[in-house]
Structure formats: structure tokens, C-alpha cells
Design a protein around this motif. Structure first.
Motif, PDB file in Angstrom:
ATOM      1  N   GLU A   1      -2.838   0.472  -4.093  1.00 57.57           N
ATOM      2  CA  GLU A   1      -2.571  -0.861  -3.559  1.00 57.57           C
ATOM      3  C   GLU A   1      -2.229  -1.790  -4.707  1.00 57.57           C
TER       4      GLU A   1
ATOM      5  N   TYR B   1      -0.987   0.003   7.539  1.00 58.40           N
ATOM      6  CA  TYR B   1      -1.764  -1.209   7.758  1.00 58.40           C
ATOM      7  C   TYR B   1      -2.349  -1.264   9.166  1.00 58.40           C
TER       8      TYR B   1
ATOM      9  N   ARG C   1       0.863  -1.175   0.000  1.00 65.91           N
ATOM     10  CA  ARG C   1       0.000   0.000   0.000  1.00 65.91           C
ATOM     11  C   ARG C   1       0.902   1.227   0.000  1.00 65.91           C
TER      12      ARG C   1
ATOM     13  N   ALA D   1       0.332  -5.370   9.393  1.00 64.98           N
ATOM     14  CA  ALA D   1       1.649  -4.870   8.965  1.00 64.98           C
ATOM     15  C   ALA D   1       2.679  -5.986   9.059  1.00 64.98           C
TER      16      ALA D   1
ATOM     17  N   THR E   1       2.478  -5.561   3.854  1.00 59.34           N
ATOM     18  CA  THR E   1       1.681  -6.512   4.621  1.00 59.34           C
ATOM     19  C   THR E   1       2.191  -7.935   4.383  1.00 59.34           C
TER      20      THR E   1
END
Length: 149
Positions: free
Chosen positions: A148, A86, A2, A100, A43
Motif C-alpha cells: 500500500e 478495496y 493497493r 474503491a 481508492t
């Protein structure tokens, strides 16, 4: 992955000294003039391929003046790791960071985004992974986009 992307007329990131060592303090990354300030979150399950995809997107995204991209006008980018992208604050009053990726996963992938951008010909400045950073910028527009991959 992201990314929060801001079109800027200059941006910088500074860090405090590590421990009592003022030699490690100061500006660690700075772009002057038109460019992008990019906060990158990683992530679980993100890969080097996603890092490459994000780098291509950042380099070619047409959000600068005149619908130009960084690749069109050789504009610089300031890329800063940001695990809080995140964060989840839907419940309670404290965000959780479960989505995260841990530092040993995230740092190499943020480095990969930077390396891929440089391989494309971009001038890239960075923050310092895991440091207590202060980011200053002049958002041109204001113009902020979330991407994203």
C-alpha cells in the motif's frame, strides 16, 4: 493505492468479446518467464504521485529469484486493474465497494502506474480496464505480497 504482487513464471489475461464481436476477444496481456503479476486497486484520494511511488516500488522490489528486482533482471510485469481490492466484507454476507474509486478516477491512475513503469524502462503488459477478465498465472513460490502506498 493497493497492489497484490505475485512472483510468477508466466501470466496472461484474456477478455471475452464485447457484445457479439469476437474480434475484441482473446489475450490482451501476457508475460512469459519470470516476472510479476500485479493487481492494482485505487481508492478515493489517490494521486498521480502515489501512482509514481507504486511504480518505483514495483520496479525495485527485490522478490524475484536471488533477491533480485525487475529492474535488476529486466523482468516483465503484467498490471491489471482490480477495484475489488478495496472491497469490505467485515459486515454481512455481501462486500461493499465504497472505498474503491470510481472508474473515471481509477482508470487514469492505473494508466499512470503503467506509464511510470515504462518510463523507468519496464516491459509492461496490461489487462483491459472494466472488462470481464480471466487471469492465468503460475505463482512461483508461491510468493504473494500486499503493498500500500
Amino acid at each position: 493505492m493497493r497492489a497484490v504482487i505475485q512472483r510468477v513464471d508466466g501470466a496472461s489475461v484474456t477478455v471475452a468479446g464485447a457484445g457479439d464481436d469476437p474480434a475484441t476477444a482473446g489475450t490482451v496481456g501476457e508475460i512469459i518467464g519470470e516476472g510479476l503479476c500485479v493487481l492494482v486497486g485505487v481508492t478515493h484520494g489517490d494521486t498521480a504521485e502515489k501512482a509514481a511511488q507504486l511504480a518505483r516500488k514495483l520496479w525495485t522490489l527485490r522478490i524475484l529469484d536471488g533477491e533480485k528486482s525487475c529492474s535488476d533482471v529486466n523482468a516483465p510485469l503484467l498490471v491489471i486493474s482490480q477495484f475489488t481490492l478495496y472491497g469490505d466484507a467485515r459486515k454481512g454476507r455481501r462486500p461493499t465497494w465504497n472505498a474503491a474509486a470510481p472508474g473515471d478516477v481509477a482508470e487514469p491512475l492505473v494508466d499512470e502506474v503503467v506509464a511510470r513503469l515504462r518510463a523507468l524502462g519496464a516491459r509492461v503488459e496490461t489487462g483491459r480496464f472494466g472488462a470481464d477478465m480471466r487471469v492465468s498465472l503460475t505463482n512461483h513460490g508461491p510468493f504473494t505480497v500486499l503493498v500500500e502506498v
